[in-house]
Design a protein around this motif. Structure first.
Motif, mmCIF file in Angstrom:
data_model
loop_
_atom_site.group_PDB
_atom_site.id
_atom_site.type_symbol
_atom_site.label_atom_id
_atom_site.label_comp_id
_atom_site.label_asym_id
_atom_site.label_seq_id
_atom_site.Cartn_x
_atom_site.Cartn_y
_atom_site.Cartn_z
ATOM 1 N N MET A 1 8.479 17.743 -13.786
ATOM 2 C CA MET A 1 8.775 18.759 -14.793
ATOM 3 C C MET A 1 10.272 18.807 -15.041
ATOM 4 O O MET A 1 11.062 18.449 -14.167
ATOM 5 N N GLU A 2 10.644 19.298 -16.217
ATOM 6 C CA GLU A 2 12.055 19.488 -16.545
ATOM 7 C C GLU A 2 12.162 20.481 -17.699
ATOM 8 O O GLU A 2 11.187 20.703 -18.431
ATOM 9 N N PRO A 3 13.320 21.109 -17.883
ATOM 10 C CA PRO A 3 13.500 22.012 -19.031
ATOM 11 C C PRO A 3 13.318 21.257 -20.346
ATOM 12 O O PRO A 3 13.542 20.046 -20.430
ATOM 13 N N TYR A 4 12.915 21.999 -21.376
ATOM 14 C CA TYR A 4 12.602 21.381 -22.671
ATOM 15 C C TYR A 4 13.126 22.277 -23.781
ATOM 16 O O TYR A 4 13.012 23.514 -23.713
ATOM 17 N N GLU A 5 13.682 21.657 -24.794
ATOM 18 C CA GLU A 5 14.167 22.395 -25.958
ATOM 19 C C GLU A 5 13.051 22.451 -26.996
ATOM 20 O O GLU A 5 12.715 21.443 -27.624
ATOM 21 N N LEU A 6 12.491 23.614 -27.177
ATOM 22 C CA LEU A 6 11.380 23.777 -28.108
ATOM 23 C C LEU A 6 11.898 23.715 -29.541
ATOM 24 O O LEU A 6 12.901 24.358 -29.875
ATOM 25 N N PRO A 7 11.270 22.933 -30.426
ATOM 26 C CA PRO A 7 11.698 22.919 -31.829
ATOM 27 C C PRO A 7 11.686 24.325 -32.420
ATOM 28 O O PRO A 7 10.804 25.130 -32.095
ATOM 29 N N GLU A 8 12.642 24.613 -33.283
ATOM 30 C CA GLU A 8 12.787 25.961 -33.809
ATOM 31 C C GLU A 8 11.526 26.427 -34.535
ATOM 32 O O GLU A 8 11.127 27.598 -34.417
ATOM 33 N N LYS A 9 10.865 25.525 -35.263
ATOM 34 C CA LYS A 9 9.645 25.921 -35.964
ATOM 35 C C LYS A 9 8.568 26.359 -34.989
ATOM 36 O O LYS A 9 7.861 27.358 -35.219
ATOM 37 N N VAL A 10 8.430 25.652 -33.882
ATOM 38 C CA VAL A 10 7.436 26.026 -32.876
ATOM 39 C C VAL A 10 7.845 27.307 -32.172
ATOM 40 O O VAL A 10 7.018 28.184 -31.907
ATOM 41 N N ARG A 11 9.132 27.441 -31.876
ATOM 42 C CA ARG A 11 9.607 28.666 -31.226
ATOM 43 C C ARG A 11 9.313 29.894 -32.078
ATOM 44 O O ARG A 11 8.851 30.921 -31.573
ATOM 45 N N ARG A 12 9.538 29.774 -33.381
ATOM 46 C CA ARG A 12 9.242 30.911 -34.265
ATOM 47 C C ARG A 12 7.745 31.208 -34.277
ATOM 48 O O ARG A 12 7.331 32.371 -34.302
ATOM 49 N N GLY A 13 6.918 30.159 -34.254
ATOM 50 C CA GLY A 13 5.485 30.368 -34.208
ATOM 51 C C GLY A 13 5.061 31.059 -32.928
ATOM 52 O O GLY A 13 4.162 31.929 -32.931
ATOM 53 N N VAL A 14 5.693 30.711 -31.825
ATOM 54 C CA VAL A 14 5.395 31.343 -30.535
ATOM 55 C C VAL A 14 5.730 32.833 -30.580
ATOM 56 O O VAL A 14 4.943 33.680 -30.135
ATOM 57 N N ILE A 15 6.887 33.163 -31.122
ATOM 58 C CA ILE A 15 7.282 34.569 -31.213
ATOM 59 C C ILE A 15 6.324 35.327 -32.133
ATOM 60 O O ILE A 15 5.934 36.470 -31.850
ATOM 61 N N ARG A 16 5.932 34.696 -33.243
ATOM 62 C CA ARG A 16 4.964 35.357 -34.141
ATOM 63 C C ARG A 16 3.648 35.607 -33.410
ATOM 64 O O ARG A 16 3.019 36.659 -33.580
ATOM 65 N N LEU A 17 3.215 34.646 -32.611
ATOM 66 C CA LEU A 17 1.975 34.822 -31.857
ATOM 67 C C LEU A 17 2.091 35.998 -30.887
ATOM 68 O O LEU A 17 1.159 36.818 -30.778
ATOM 69 N N MET A 18 3.201 36.093 -30.192
ATOM 70 C CA MET A 18 3.391 37.208 -29.264
ATOM 71 C C MET A 18 3.333 38.541 -29.993
ATOM 72 O O MET A 18 2.746 39.512 -29.497
ATOM 73 N N ARG A 19 3.928 38.597 -31.184
ATOM 74 C CA ARG A 19 3.867 39.840 -31.980
ATOM 75 C C ARG A 19 2.428 40.168 -32.358
ATOM 76 O O ARG A 19 1.987 41.314 -32.270
ATOM 77 N N ARG A 20 1.716 39.154 -32.803
ATOM 78 C CA ARG A 20 0.347 39.384 -33.250
ATOM 79 C C ARG A 20 -0.536 39.869 -32.093
ATOM 80 O O ARG A 20 -1.425 40.695 -32.284
#
Length: 348
Positions: free
Chosen positions: A244-263
């Motif tokens: 395993m290692e740290p990963y930089e999530l693409p901004e489009k996916v990161r925004r989708g993740v935050i939207r999912l958490m809100r929903r």
């Protein structure tokens, strides 16, 4: 005061509690396995006002829960009834009454939850979270959840011979099942889905899985090299050794993740993705109370510190940002009651 619903066997409890107490926060741990015999609640109304007096007795100590400002719904356990209750009907009655009392207490707490138990329970349902992931703009696999053999056969026909995986809805310590690729010789056994519903999904090709841990607006992503294991369909089979290692999530996916958490109305969530060879990120599921220490220990991502920061901020009287849904007409409706108790520990 911060209330934590967990138990001593939860390895995530100790580091969070220790760090909170080192920062000067009072922490009260409610182990529901000790309720109602060893642990007692008291909810009392008088003529003074609308808010009742809320008390929790743990052993010989009584805690005023009206002083509680933050709460972590972590690992609620099944209640332990009095051993002299042997009649099945009496035990059912006592269990249900105990649940009503505790759920009523939770509903009266004026706290910032991580996560709110009712939203946590709803978000844990895979059929629901898949829909919300799609609405949040995330890519999900072609999926069927069914106990109808004919529906299962129709799904496989629609796959046109492409690989299909099947898995259970829950991953519990007492009945854990890894995700498996459906073999040709298992097609003749599809009638067995009548016993209990099964999740069928298209197999998502890829050498890398992601574990994305979200606390409020903070996103920690870890890259898991599942292709370097002997069973890359489910890296949990080699959890102790998979790289395993740290990963930089693409901004489009990161925004989708935050939207999912809100929903979903969640503050905390552990999300699983797989990255296809073309770079597309495919959402598998979200665990509202998923583990993070195995990620933190292997990658150095400061997830515990982020989580403690969120609880500490709430205890100082500032609600954690985005702890409730924002701009989601569906999220505030039809929220189920808090779960009575989890019968076993979810795995990862």
């Amino acid at each position: 005061m911060i209330l934590i619903e967990s138990h001593d066997g939860d390895d995530h409890l100790a580091p969070v509690r220790s760090e909170l107490e080192s920062r000067g926060h009072e922490v009260v741990v409610l182990d529901t396995a000790r309720y109602p015999v060893e642990t007692a609640i008291a909810i009392s109304y008088d003529d003074a006002g609308a808010q009742p007096d809320l008390r929790l007795r743990l052993g010989g100590t009584v805690h005023d829960l009206n002083a509680c400002t933050a709460a972590w719904w972590r690992r609620a356990q099944a209640f332990t009834l009095h051993p002299e209750l042997t009649d099945a009907e009496a035990r059912t009655f006592a269990y249900n009454e105990a649940a009503e009392g505790l759920e009523g207490l939770r509903a009266l707490l004026k706290v910032s939850w991580i996560n709110d138990p009712t939203r946590d329970a709803r978000a844990a349902h895979k059929p629901y979270q898949l829909r919300e992931a799609r609405r949040a703009g995330l890519t999900t696999p072609r999926t069927l959840m069914t106990n109808d053999p004919e529906a299962a056969r129709g799904f496989l026909e629609g796959q046109g011979g492409r690989p299909t995986v099947y898995k259970s809805f829950l991953a519990l310590e007492g009945a854990w099942r890894e995700t498996r690729v459906l073999r040709d010789d298992e097609h003749d056994r599809l009638d067995l889905v009548q016993v209990a519903p099964v999740i069928f999904q298209e197999y998502v090709d890829g050498d890398v899985d992601l574990r994305v841990t979200v606390v409020g607006d903070v996103v920690h992503a870890a890259k898991i090299h599942s292709a370097r294991t002997a069973y890359n369909t489910d890296y949990r089979m080699e959890l102790a050794t998979v790289p395993m290692e740290p990963y930089e999530l693409p901004e489009k996916v990161r925004r989708g993740v935050i939207r999912l958490m809100r929903r979903l109305g969640l503050v905390y969530g552990a999300i699983d993705f797989r990255v296809r060879p073309d770079g597309e990120h495919v959402f598998f599921e979200i665990n509202p109370s998923g583990q993070w220490l195995f990620i933190e220990e292997r990658t150095g991502l400061p997830i515990t510190r982020t989580f403690v920061d969120a609880l500490a901020s709430a205890d100082r009287g500032a609600p954690h940002p985005r702890s409730a849904p924002s701009g989601c007409p569906d999220c505030e409706q039809n929220v189920p009651r808090a779960p009575r108790a989890r019968e076993a520990e979810p795995v990862v």
